[in-house]
Scaffold this active site. Structure first.
Site, mmCIF file in Angstrom:
data_model
loop_
_atom_site.group_PDB
_atom_site.id
_atom_site.type_symbol
_atom_site.label_atom_id
_atom_site.label_comp_id
_atom_site.label_asym_id
_atom_site.label_seq_id
_atom_site.Cartn_x
_atom_site.Cartn_y
_atom_site.Cartn_z
ATOM 1 N N CYS A 145 2.999 8.475 1.399
ATOM 2 C CA CYS A 145 3.547 7.513 2.350
ATOM 3 C C CYS A 145 3.782 6.209 1.601
ATOM 4 O O CYS A 145 2.838 5.615 1.081
ATOM 5 C CB CYS A 145 2.576 7.313 3.507
ATOM 6 S SG CYS A 145 3.124 6.092 4.722
ATOM 7 N N CYS A 168 -2.239 1.452 8.423
ATOM 8 C CA CYS A 168 -1.370 0.823 7.437
ATOM 9 C C CYS A 168 -1.493 -0.696 7.502
ATOM 10 O O CYS A 168 -1.447 -1.288 8.578
ATOM 11 C CB CYS A 168 0.072 1.243 7.707
ATOM 12 S SG CYS A 168 1.213 0.643 6.467
ATOM 13 N N CYS A 195 5.062 -5.135 15.671
ATOM 14 C CA CYS A 195 4.594 -4.196 16.694
ATOM 15 C C CYS A 195 3.123 -4.477 17.006
ATOM 16 O O CYS A 195 2.324 -4.761 16.114
ATOM 17 C CB CYS A 195 4.760 -2.760 16.204
ATOM 18 S SG CYS A 195 6.487 -2.287 15.925
ATOM 19 N N CYS A 244 6.043 -7.323 7.469
ATOM 20 C CA CYS A 244 7.087 -6.748 8.328
ATOM 21 C C CYS A 244 7.487 -7.773 9.380
ATOM 22 O O CYS A 244 6.650 -8.512 9.899
ATOM 23 C CB CYS A 244 6.568 -5.480 9.001
ATOM 24 S SG CYS A 244 7.819 -4.576 9.951
ATOM 25 N N CYS A 304 0.296 -2.562 15.030
ATOM 26 C CA CYS A 304 0.438 -2.410 13.582
ATOM 27 C C CYS A 304 -0.171 -3.581 12.828
ATOM 28 O O CYS A 304 0.196 -4.734 13.050
ATOM 29 C CB CYS A 304 1.915 -2.266 13.229
ATOM 30 S SG CYS A 304 2.223 -2.133 11.458
ATOM 31 N N GLU A 330 0.829 -1.204 0.000
ATOM 32 C CA GLU A 330 0.000 0.000 0.000
ATOM 33 C C GLU A 330 0.863 1.254 0.000
ATOM 34 O O GLU A 330 1.973 1.258 0.518
ATOM 35 C CB GLU A 330 -0.880 0.036 1.253
ATOM 36 C CG GLU A 330 -1.737 -1.180 1.460
ATOM 37 C CD GLU A 330 -2.364 -1.195 2.849
ATOM 38 O OE1 GLU A 330 -2.483 -0.116 3.466
ATOM 39 O OE2 GLU A 330 -2.724 -2.292 3.311
#
Length: 349
Positions: free
Chosen positions: A107, A332, A118, A114, A121, A94
């Site tokens: 962005c 996100c 976290c 990832c 997230c 994205e």
């Protein structure tokens, strides 16, 4: 099946010079090619009209521009646009276009998924799949309708930029080089949870702004929110940052998502002031966008204002980042997660 061609987008001038040399073209052709790529932003080698027809045909045998349009977009009532891209491997990433008065920020993502995981997230919930190439990073900028309106780029999308540092630095070179986009480094910010080798290398090799994800001044609590704290603590990050001068061109900021009843009391503001004392920096306070199956919620605006004012009054400049695109999978990773889930549902039905 046709042979896969090599994208020119994402190549540096020296790499293009190597291609030109290998194809037996005149040396000056390299600067013509990068001008067509990064200044005129063409979509086809055929558009490079100051190259001879023979050289264009020679180039097209093994190369292409390498631009891929977004496969989906969602537009917010506030003008924010979220774009979804599909990689050649069939994965999704994205990017988000954010217009704001005289600024237009994009962005961008640096990875598919990832590794950092976290707690707050959505991208981290996907796990890690792959790192993006410079082509795939720059394509997010190159391929959108608003590309010529952009004033700023932030590497705050999917992935940890310092976990894909070679590709990120290559992209930054092209964005800031005279032969490339020729942007000032002051127009670009790279965000990180804090990876030691990546942090030190970035500070040495780039002049772009740095944003560090902080979210708690207490290492034990930060570790619960951000597992990367186990490998490289916030106190170590601060120690490294103190060696660099952030009073001139480069700006240092800390991202601080404010969670209700978790990190929004004055105790945290006081601890932040102690942690950051003497650093030339700012803190961006961010409202939390709720994500599924996570027991965190955003604090109220009154608490955020009090938190901001306390920091500023005690020498740490703080701002509250405006929330944008809340009606279009604002957090996100949510749009790509939704797309992946839809495909899984289709396979099982």
């Amino acid at each position: 099946m046709a042979d896969v061609k090599i994208p020119l987008l994402g190549k540096t001038l020296s790499e293009i010079q190597g291609i030109v040399h290998g194809l037996g073209m005149p040396g000056f052709t390299a600067k013509q090619i990068v001008a067509w790529l990064y200044d005129k932003k063409v979509f086809s080698i055929d558009d490079m009209t100051n190259l001879s027809l023979k050289n264009r045909e020679r180039l097209k045998e093994n190369y292409e521009i390498g631009v891929t349009a977004p496969i989906h977009e969602m537009r917010s009532v506030d003008g924010t646009v979220k774009y979804l891209f599909c990689t050649p491997e069939g994965d999704y990433i994205e990017s988000v276009y954010i217009p704001d008065e005289d600024r237009a920020t994009l962005c961008v993502s640096s990875q598919v998924g990832c590794k950092m995981n976290c707690k707050f997230c959505m991208t981290g919930k996907q796990g890690y799949t792959n790192s993006l190439t410079p082509t795939q990073i720059l394509n997010q900028i190159y391929s959108i309708p608003e590309r010529d309106k952009l004033t700023n780029i932030v590497f705050m999308g999917m992935g940890e930029p310092f976990d894909n540092l070679d590709a990120v630095l290559r992209s930054l070179e092209i964005l800031t080089a005279d032969y490339g986009y020729a942007w000032s480094p002051k127009r670009i910010t790279v965000s990180t949870v804090g990876l030691r080798k990546g942090l030190e290398r970035f500070l040495e090799e780039s002049d772009c702004h740095l944003a560090v994800s902080l979210h708690s001044p207490f290492p034990a609590q930060r570790r619960e929110l951000m597992p990367a704290e186990k490998a490289f603590s916030i106190t170590e990050i601060i120690d490294i940052l103190r060696r660099y001068d952030f009073s001139k061109q480069r700006r240092l900021s800390f991202e601080y998502i404010v969670f209700k009843g978790v990190n929004d009391s004055m105790l945290y503001a006081k601890e932040l002031i102690k942690l950051l004392r003497g650093l030339d920096c700012r803190i961006n306070l961010i409202r939390f966008h709720a994500i599924p199956n996570v027991d965190l919620e955003g604090t109220d605006m009154e608490s955020m204002l009090a938190f901001r004012d306390y920091l500023t009054q005690h020498g740490v400049f703080a701002t509250i980042r405006a929330s944008r695109g809340e009606d279009i999978f604002a957090a996100c990773g949510m749009l790509s997660t939704a797309k992946r889930q839809a495909e899984k549902n289709k396979e099982t039905n």
